[in-house]
Design a protein around this motif. Sequence first.
Motif, short mmCIF file in Angstrom:
data_model
loop_
_atom_site.label_atom_id
_atom_site.label_comp_id
_atom_site.label_asym_id
_atom_site.label_seq_id
_atom_site.Cartn_x
_atom_site.Cartn_y
_atom_site.Cartn_z
N ASP A 239 0.83 -1.20 0.00
CA ASP A 239 0.00 0.00 0.00
C ASP A 239 0.87 1.25 0.00
OD1 ASP A 239 -2.21 -1.61 0.04
OD2 ASP A 239 -2.76 -1.19 2.12
N ARG A 240 1.90 1.24 0.81
CA ARG A 240 2.80 2.39 0.87
C ARG A 240 3.56 2.54 -0.46
NH1 ARG A 240 7.54 3.61 4.10
NH2 ARG A 240 8.41 1.72 3.19
N LEU A 241 3.93 1.41 -1.07
CA LEU A 241 4.63 1.46 -2.35
C LEU A 241 3.73 2.06 -3.43
CD1 LEU A 241 7.25 0.66 -3.82
CD2 LEU A 241 6.19 -1.56 -4.31
N ARG A 242 2.46 1.67 -3.43
CA ARG A 242 1.52 2.24 -4.39
C ARG A 242 1.38 3.75 -4.19
NH1 ARG A 242 -1.88 -1.22 -3.73
NH2 ARG A 242 -3.31 -0.29 -2.23
N TYR A 243 1.34 4.18 -2.94
CA TYR A 243 1.29 5.61 -2.64
C TYR A 243 2.52 6.32 -3.19
CZ TYR A 243 1.85 9.81 0.21
OH TYR A 243 2.07 11.10 0.64
N CYS A 244 3.71 5.77 -2.98
CA CYS A 244 4.94 6.40 -3.47
C CYS A 244 4.94 6.50 -5.00
CB CYS A 244 6.15 5.61 -3.01
SG CYS A 244 6.47 5.68 -1.23
N ARG A 245 4.45 5.46 -5.65
CA ARG A 245 4.40 5.50 -7.12
C ARG A 245 3.49 6.62 -7.61
NH1 ARG A 245 3.78 -1.05 -7.97
NH2 ARG A 245 6.02 -1.53 -8.09
N ARG A 246 2.39 6.81 -6.90
CA ARG A 246 1.43 7.82 -7.36
C ARG A 246 1.90 9.24 -7.09
NH1 ARG A 246 -4.46 5.23 -5.55
NH2 ARG A 246 -4.57 3.67 -7.23
N VAL A 247 2.43 9.50 -5.91
CA VAL A 247 2.78 10.89 -5.57
C VAL A 247 4.18 11.28 -6.02
CG1 VAL A 247 1.21 10.93 -3.60
CG2 VAL A 247 3.62 10.33 -3.24
N ALA A 248 5.03 10.32 -6.32
CA ALA A 248 6.42 10.65 -6.67
C ALA A 248 6.83 10.10 -8.03
CB ALA A 248 7.37 10.15 -5.58
N SER A 249 6.70 8.80 -8.23
CA SER A 249 7.11 8.23 -9.52
C SER A 249 6.30 8.83 -10.67
CB SER A 249 6.94 6.71 -9.51
OG SER A 249 7.80 6.11 -8.56
N ALA A 250 5.02 9.10 -10.43
CA ALA A 250 4.18 9.69 -11.49
C ALA A 250 4.73 11.05 -11.91
CB ALA A 250 2.74 9.82 -11.00
N VAL A 251 5.22 11.83 -10.95
CA VAL A 251 5.82 13.12 -11.29
C VAL A 251 7.07 12.89 -12.14
CG1 VAL A 251 6.83 15.24 -10.39
CG2 VAL A 251 4.89 14.19 -9.21
N GLY A 252 7.83 11.87 -11.79
CA GLY A 252 9.00 11.53 -12.59
C GLY A 252 8.64 11.16 -14.01
N MET A 253 7.52 10.45 -14.19
CA MET A 253 7.07 10.08 -15.53
C MET A 253 6.74 11.32 -16.36
SD MET A 253 7.31 6.82 -15.57
CE MET A 253 7.36 5.44 -14.42
N ILE A 254 6.18 12.33 -15.71
CA ILE A 254 5.90 13.59 -16.40
C ILE A 254 7.22 14.27 -16.77
CG2 ILE A 254 4.87 15.87 -16.17
CD1 ILE A 254 2.96 14.54 -14.04
N CYS A 255 8.13 14.32 -15.83
CA CYS A 255 9.39 15.06 -16.03
C CYS A 255 10.23 14.47 -17.15
CB CYS A 255 10.19 15.10 -14.73
SG CYS A 255 9.45 16.12 -13.44
N ILE A 256 10.32 13.14 -17.24
CA ILE A 256 11.20 12.57 -18.26
C ILE A 256 10.71 12.91 -19.67
CG2 ILE A 256 12.11 10.73 -16.80
CD1 ILE A 256 10.23 8.77 -18.25
N ARG A 257 9.42 13.10 -19.84
CA ARG A 257 8.93 13.50 -21.16
C ARG A 257 9.35 14.94 -21.47
NH1 ARG A 257 5.75 9.52 -23.18
NH2 ARG A 257 4.87 10.80 -24.87
N ILE A 258 9.36 15.79 -20.46
CA ILE A 258 9.85 17.16 -20.66
C ILE A 258 11.35 17.14 -20.97
CG2 ILE A 258 10.25 19.37 -19.48
CD1 ILE A 258 7.59 18.90 -18.01
#
Length: 271
Positions: free
Chosen positions: A112-131
Motif C-alpha cells: 500500500d505504501r509502495l503504491r502511494y509512493c508510485r502515485r505521488v512521486a514516480s508519477a511526477v518523474g514520468m511527467i518530467c522525463i517526457r519534458i
Amino acid sequence: MARKTSFYYSFLVLPAEQRRAIIAVWDFCRAVDDAVDEEGGGRAGLPAGRAGIAFWRDELARVFDGGAPATEQGRALQPLVTRFDLLRQPFADVIGGVEMDRGAARYGPVGDRLRYCRRVASAVGMICIRIFGCRGAGAIAYALHLGIALQLTNILRDVKDDLARGRVYLPLEDLRACGCTVDDLAAGVTTAPVRRVIEFECRRARGFYERAQQALPAGDRRRLVCAEIMRAVYSETLRRIERNGHDVFTARARVPKPRQALIALRQWLWT
C-alpha cells in the motif's frame, strides 16, 4: 520555485523552456497536494478535502480535453501538453495519491505504501522525463525507481513531523517485523526497536536508489542530469540519517544549501 526546496539547484541546470515547464508541473502538483488540507481550505478561494480532489480532477479534464482551465496552474500547464506530448495518466495518478494521503493516517502492508509512493512521486518523474525528452523503457524504469527512493527518503526525514500530524508512513507490517510500535515512534526516542525499523527503511530506500542508477540509460544521461542531481542530494539526506545513528527525532536531516550547490555542480560536470 522557492530556493528552500531541495529541487532548486537541479532545476537550474535545465534549458529555460524545460525549466519553465517543470515549474508549471511542480506548481500544478503542489496545488493538488494543497487540496488535502481540509482545515486550511486548500488554495485561496478553491475547495479542499474531498471537494478539492474532485475539483482538480475536473481541472485536469479541462487541461487535457481542450476546455478553459479555472486556475492559473491549469492555464500554465495546458499548452505544455502538446508541446511536450505529456500524458494524462501520471497527473491522474498524482491526484489519486493525494486522495490516498487524505484517507489514510496509517499504511499497513508494504504494498500500500509502495503504491502511494508510485502515485505521488514516480508519477511526477514520468511527467518530467517526457519534458527532458526521454521516451525509452530504461528512462521509465529510472523514473519509477527514483521516485520511490525520493519519497521513501522524504518519509524517513519527516517521521517526527508526520507523527505530530497523526500520520505514520512507515508500514505497520515493517514495524511489527522490527518489534516496533506506533507508540514507540510517538515517544520520540531512538530505542533499539525504533532504530531497527529506521535502519530497515533506509536499506529499502537505498535499494531503490541503486535500481534507479542501474536503469539509467547511458544515452539519456545528459538529458537526465536534473534528475541525477535530485538523486545525489536526496542520497546525501539518507546518508545523514544513517550517519546520525538512524535518529530521526533529535534533528531533521538536512543538506545545507552550499552542499547542495556543490553536489549539483559535480553531477553536472560528471554527466
